[in-house]
Motif scaffolding. Structure first.
Motif, PDB file in Angstrom:
ATOM      1  N   PHE A 142      39.161  18.755  11.213  1.00  0.00           N
ATOM      2  CA  PHE A 142      40.281  17.499  11.594  1.00  0.00           C
ATOM      3  C   PHE A 142      40.602  17.565  12.927  1.00  0.00           C
ATOM      4  O   PHE A 142      41.301  16.536  13.279  1.00  0.00           O
ATOM      5  CB  PHE A 142      41.536  17.768  10.769  1.00  0.00           C
ATOM      6  CG  PHE A 142      41.038  17.551   9.186  1.00  0.00           C
ATOM      7  CD1 PHE A 142      40.765  16.293   8.735  1.00  0.00           C
ATOM      8  CD2 PHE A 142      41.408  18.524   8.315  1.00  0.00           C
ATOM      9  CE1 PHE A 142      40.458  16.166   7.141  1.00  0.00           C
ATOM     10  CE2 PHE A 142      41.027  18.377   6.843  1.00  0.00           C
ATOM     11  CZ  PHE A 142      40.614  17.113   6.618  1.00  0.00           C
ATOM     12  N   GLY A 143      40.267  18.489  13.687  1.00  0.00           N
ATOM     13  CA  GLY A 143      40.765  18.514  15.048  1.00  0.00           C
ATOM     14  C   GLY A 143      40.678  17.356  16.091  1.00  0.00           C
ATOM     15  O   GLY A 143      39.163  16.983  15.994  1.00  0.00           O
ATOM     16  N   GLY A 144      41.337  16.797  16.734  1.00  0.00           N
ATOM     17  CA  GLY A 144      41.163  15.547  17.604  1.00  0.00           C
ATOM     18  C   GLY A 144      40.911  14.262  16.573  1.00  0.00           C
ATOM     19  O   GLY A 144      40.194  13.258  17.137  1.00  0.00           O
ATOM     20  N   ASN A 145      41.495  14.387  15.587  1.00  0.00           N
ATOM     21  CA  ASN A 145      41.543  13.165  14.813  1.00  0.00           C
ATOM     22  C   ASN A 145      41.859  11.860  15.388  1.00  0.00           C
ATOM     23  O   ASN A 145      42.919  11.853  16.052  1.00  0.00           O
ATOM     24  CB  ASN A 145      42.510  13.362  13.442  1.00  0.00           C
ATOM     25  CG  ASN A 145      42.816  12.197  12.692  1.00  0.00           C
ATOM     26  OD1 ASN A 145      43.663  11.453  12.837  1.00  0.00           O
ATOM     27  ND2 ASN A 145      41.711  12.273  11.576  1.00  0.00           N
ATOM     28  N   PRO A 146      41.047  10.844  15.326  1.00  0.00           N
ATOM     29  CA  PRO A 146      41.302   9.527  15.920  1.00  0.00           C
ATOM     30  C   PRO A 146      42.683   9.044  15.839  1.00  0.00           C
ATOM     31  O   PRO A 146      43.159   8.406  16.821  1.00  0.00           O
ATOM     32  CB  PRO A 146      40.185   8.687  15.447  1.00  0.00           C
ATOM     33  CG  PRO A 146      39.044   9.621  14.633  1.00  0.00           C
ATOM     34  CD  PRO A 146      39.996  10.745  14.449  1.00  0.00           C
ATOM     35  N   VAL A 147      43.253   8.995  14.530  1.00  0.00           N
ATOM     36  CA  VAL A 147      44.536   8.494  14.243  1.00  0.00           C
ATOM     37  C   VAL A 147      45.391   9.098  15.171  1.00  0.00           C
ATOM     38  O   VAL A 147      46.501   8.606  15.853  1.00  0.00           O
ATOM     39  CB  VAL A 147      44.902   8.190  12.975  1.00  0.00           C
ATOM     40  CG1 VAL A 147      46.281   7.619  12.629  1.00  0.00           C
ATOM     41  CG2 VAL A 147      43.918   7.399  12.009  1.00  0.00           C
ATOM     42  N   SER A 148      45.601  10.665  14.887  1.00  0.00           N
ATOM     43  CA  SER A 148      46.471  11.438  15.725  1.00  0.00           C
ATOM     44  C   SER A 148      46.478  11.002  17.321  1.00  0.00           C
ATOM     45  O   SER A 148      47.547  10.978  17.768  1.00  0.00           O
ATOM     46  CB  SER A 148      46.232  12.835  15.349  1.00  0.00           C
ATOM     47  OG  SER A 148      46.818  13.055  14.136  1.00  0.00           O
ATOM     48  N   CYS A 149      45.054  10.990  17.780  1.00  0.00           N
ATOM     49  CA  CYS A 149      44.994  11.154  18.998  1.00  0.00           C
ATOM     50  C   CYS A 149      45.425   9.664  19.612  1.00  0.00           C
ATOM     51  O   CYS A 149      46.171   9.528  20.659  1.00  0.00           O
ATOM     52  CB  CYS A 149      43.653  11.241  19.301  1.00  0.00           C
ATOM     53  SG  CYS A 149      42.892  12.656  19.202  1.00  0.00           S
ATOM     54  N   ALA A 150      45.174   8.519  18.675  1.00  0.00           N
ATOM     55  CA  ALA A 150      45.794   7.216  19.195  1.00  0.00           C
ATOM     56  C   ALA A 150      47.196   7.041  19.189  1.00  0.00           C
ATOM     57  O   ALA A 150      48.103   6.725  20.054  1.00  0.00           O
ATOM     58  CB  ALA A 150      45.247   6.276  18.197  1.00  0.00           C
ATOM     59  N   ALA A 151      47.722   7.790  18.243  1.00  0.00           N
ATOM     60  CA  ALA A 151      49.494   8.187  17.875  1.00  0.00           C
ATOM     61  C   ALA A 151      49.902   8.872  19.458  1.00  0.00           C
ATOM     62  O   ALA A 151      50.802   8.637  20.131  1.00  0.00           O
ATOM     63  CB  ALA A 151      49.841   8.781  16.898  1.00  0.00           C
ATOM     64  N   ALA A 152      49.170   9.955  19.880  1.00  0.00           N
ATOM     65  CA  ALA A 152      49.369  10.609  21.019  1.00  0.00           C
ATOM     66  C   ALA A 152      49.297   9.926  22.493  1.00  0.00           C
ATOM     67  O   ALA A 152      50.264  10.039  23.236  1.00  0.00           O
ATOM     68  CB  ALA A 152      48.667  11.832  21.086  1.00  0.00           C
ATOM     69  N   LEU A 153      48.263   9.170  22.482  1.00  0.00           N
ATOM     70  CA  LEU A 153      48.432   8.351  23.665  1.00  0.00           C
ATOM     71  C   LEU A 153      49.350   7.374  23.615  1.00  0.00           C
ATOM     72  O   LEU A 153      50.212   7.039  24.843  1.00  0.00           O
ATOM     73  CB  LEU A 153      46.919   7.493  23.492  1.00  0.00           C
ATOM     74  CG  LEU A 153      45.696   8.266  23.915  1.00  0.00           C
ATOM     75  CD1 LEU A 153      44.421   7.399  23.532  1.00  0.00           C
ATOM     76  CD2 LEU A 153      45.539   8.582  25.419  1.00  0.00           C
ATOM     77  N   ALA A 154      49.846   6.783  22.749  1.00  0.00           N
ATOM     78  CA  ALA A 154      51.107   5.739  22.603  1.00  0.00           C
ATOM     79  C   ALA A 154      52.363   6.590  22.702  1.00  0.00           C
ATOM     80  O   ALA A 154      53.302   6.155  23.502  1.00  0.00           O
ATOM     81  CB  ALA A 154      51.144   5.036  21.036  1.00  0.00           C
ATOM     82  N   ASN A 155      52.480   7.592  22.100  1.00  0.00           N
ATOM     83  CA  ASN A 155      53.581   8.496  22.321  1.00  0.00           C
ATOM     84  C   ASN A 155      53.553   9.023  23.766  1.00  0.00           C
ATOM     85  O   ASN A 155      54.950   8.928  24.240  1.00  0.00           O
ATOM     86  CB  ASN A 155      53.442   9.778  21.601  1.00  0.00           C
ATOM     87  CG  ASN A 155      54.361  10.952  21.669  1.00  0.00           C
ATOM     88  OD1 ASN A 155      55.400  10.524  21.693  1.00  0.00           O
ATOM     89  ND2 ASN A 155      53.989  12.079  22.170  1.00  0.00           N
TER      90      ASN A 155
END
Ligand code: PLP
Length: 434
Positions: free
Chosen positions: A300-313
């Motif tokens: 699951f590492g580098g999950n696209p949804v989490s990464c997209a959230a991180a970029l916005a965050n």
């Protein structure tokens, strides 16, 4: 209404809290959480220092939703996905100089495990040095470098080859009024431990720039500079565990920036994606190159949804200047708490960096930890609509770590509830004594 509390009792392995009455979250926004009964709580714990940009920040939610409409999972280490690459590039820009390559995992402990493994592979050495009272996660390797005895009472023996040195816990050191001497002694002890408690085969020294679970211990200004000199002499890598202190929490993007020292591996999680599960370790290319194909992966590492959230965050943290806000609000809260301390003998020390603040409670001049009292303060706050944490190596530190978007007015409200909690406790103590 489904009885969630009962279902937790019956079906969830709850293995942490002892005394707190659970509340059941229904929704949350900014620094306010609403439970299933419609009661609002002011959140000064941020899901253990996670939602730095505030609960459900609209920009973060929108970015995650947009990504969900495209692809939720791609196994980012086999196939590629744009948000993961973009976030890695962003991490290279944010991280201390030279740290340009990132591996993403899902939680703090997982990232710590990866960082330890990489340090061993790169150096070809096996041992670690860690701090007493530190906390690095609940997996076996992470617990093996965790010095906080309370977090590893059972389940040992842990990994061999780990030596612990005292944390720069000035308040409980032999030099409470002399941080410089505390640092000198820490350095001396590190040298001794390298010489006498290891076989000299040390891959890395691991430390939190501000110790979170240990009780919000803020090392003196020169601590890491002096420690790093010794590490460099012995060619020992420095792993900075910023799982809790990262992403503007302490008033800088990463707490190690307060110390003018560059780590070899930076470990992050919690505040990286405003509540979406994600963690990372970031390092120099030559260290990263020690991983050969097949050495490391996370489904699951580098999950696209989490990464997209991180970029916005991260965009929110920068755009809303949340580091500055954390610095200003933090200084204000510490000052107000120190005023409360003047008429509250139970408060031994108020300390913090940005909005990472600890209130250490002691029973007497011998600094006997006031554990039940810290829990009573937390529970009184909860009854009055405020969420705070309790932690510390001795379990006697009330933790104030709100979302960084919290307003001055909300902080004032939180301080009032805290002050009343201390007053209520003092009143109950007087009554019990009479
Ligand atoms: N490292 C530090 C400094 C932490 O504070 C924590 C969690 O509190 C961890 C590692 C472990 O993170 P996680 O609970 O996401 O595994």
């Amino acid at each position: 209404m489904p009885d969630t509390v009962q279902k937790y009792k019956d079906f969830v392995i709850t293995s942490f809290l002892k005394s707190v009455q659970p509340i059941v979250f229904e929704k949350a926004s900014g620094a306010v959480v609403t439970d299933v009964n419609g009661r609002e709580y002011l959140d000064c714990f941020a899901g253990i220092s996670v939602v730095n940009a505030g609960h459900n920040h609209p920009q973060v939610i929108a970015a995650a939703k947009a990504q969900m409409d495209k692809v939720v999972h791609c196994a980012s280490y086999i196939y590629h996905c744009q948000p993961t690459g973009d976030l890695a590039e962003k991490m290279a820009q944010l991280a201390p100089r030279g740290l340009t390559k990132t591996f993403f995992g899902n939680g703090g402990a997982e990232a710590i495990e990866g960082a330890l493994k990489l340090a061993r592979l790169y150096t070809g050495k096996q041992e670690f040095i860690a701090l007493q009272t530190s906390f690095h996660g609940r997996s076996w390797g992470a617990l093996s470098v965790t010095g906080n005895a309370g977090r590893k009472k059972r389940g040992g023996p842990y990994a061999p080859g780990v030596a612990f040195v005292p944390a720069p816990y000035v308040y409980r050191s032999a030099w409470p009024k002399d941080p410089d001497e505390c640092v000198r002694q820490c350095v001396r002890t590190l040298e001794d431990v390298i010489r006498f408690s290891t076989s000299g085969d040390i891959a890395a020294f691991i430390a939190e720039p501000v110790l979170g679970e240990g009780g919000i211990i803020v090392p003196p200004k020169n601590y890491f500079r002096e420690i790093k000199k010794v590490l460099d002499q012995h060619k020992i890598l420095f792993i900075a565990d910023e799982v809790q202190s990262g992403f503007a929490r302490t008033g800088k993007m990463f707490a190690i920036e307060h110390y003018g020292v560059e780590p070899d591996i930076l470990v992050t999680a919690k505040g990286i994606a405003d509540g979406f599960p994600l963690s990372a370790f970031t390092t120099r290319p030559e260290i990263a190159a020690a991983f050969k194909p097949g050495d490391h992966l996370s489904t699951f590492g580098g999950n696209p949804v989490s990464c997209a959230a991180a970029l916005a965050n991260i965009e929110v943290l920068e755009k809303e200047k949340l580091s500055e806000r954390s610095r200003e609000h933090g200084a204000y809260v510490v000052e107000r708490l120190r005023e409360i301390q003047k008429h509250t003998p139970l408060i031994g020390e108020v300390r913090g960096l940005g909005l990472m603040i600890g209130i250490e409670l002691v029973k007497d001049a011998a600094l006997t930890p006031a554990v039940a009292e810290a829990e009573a303060v937390r529970d009184a706050c909860l009854r009055n609509g405020l969420l705070v944490g309790v932690g510390g190596a001795y379990g006697n530190v009330v933790r104030v770590q709100p979302p960084l978007v919290i307003s001055r007015q909300q902080l004032d409200q939180a301080l009032k509830i805290l002050e009343n909690a201390f007053r209520e406790l003092a009143g109950a103590q007087v009554k019990a004594a009479s």
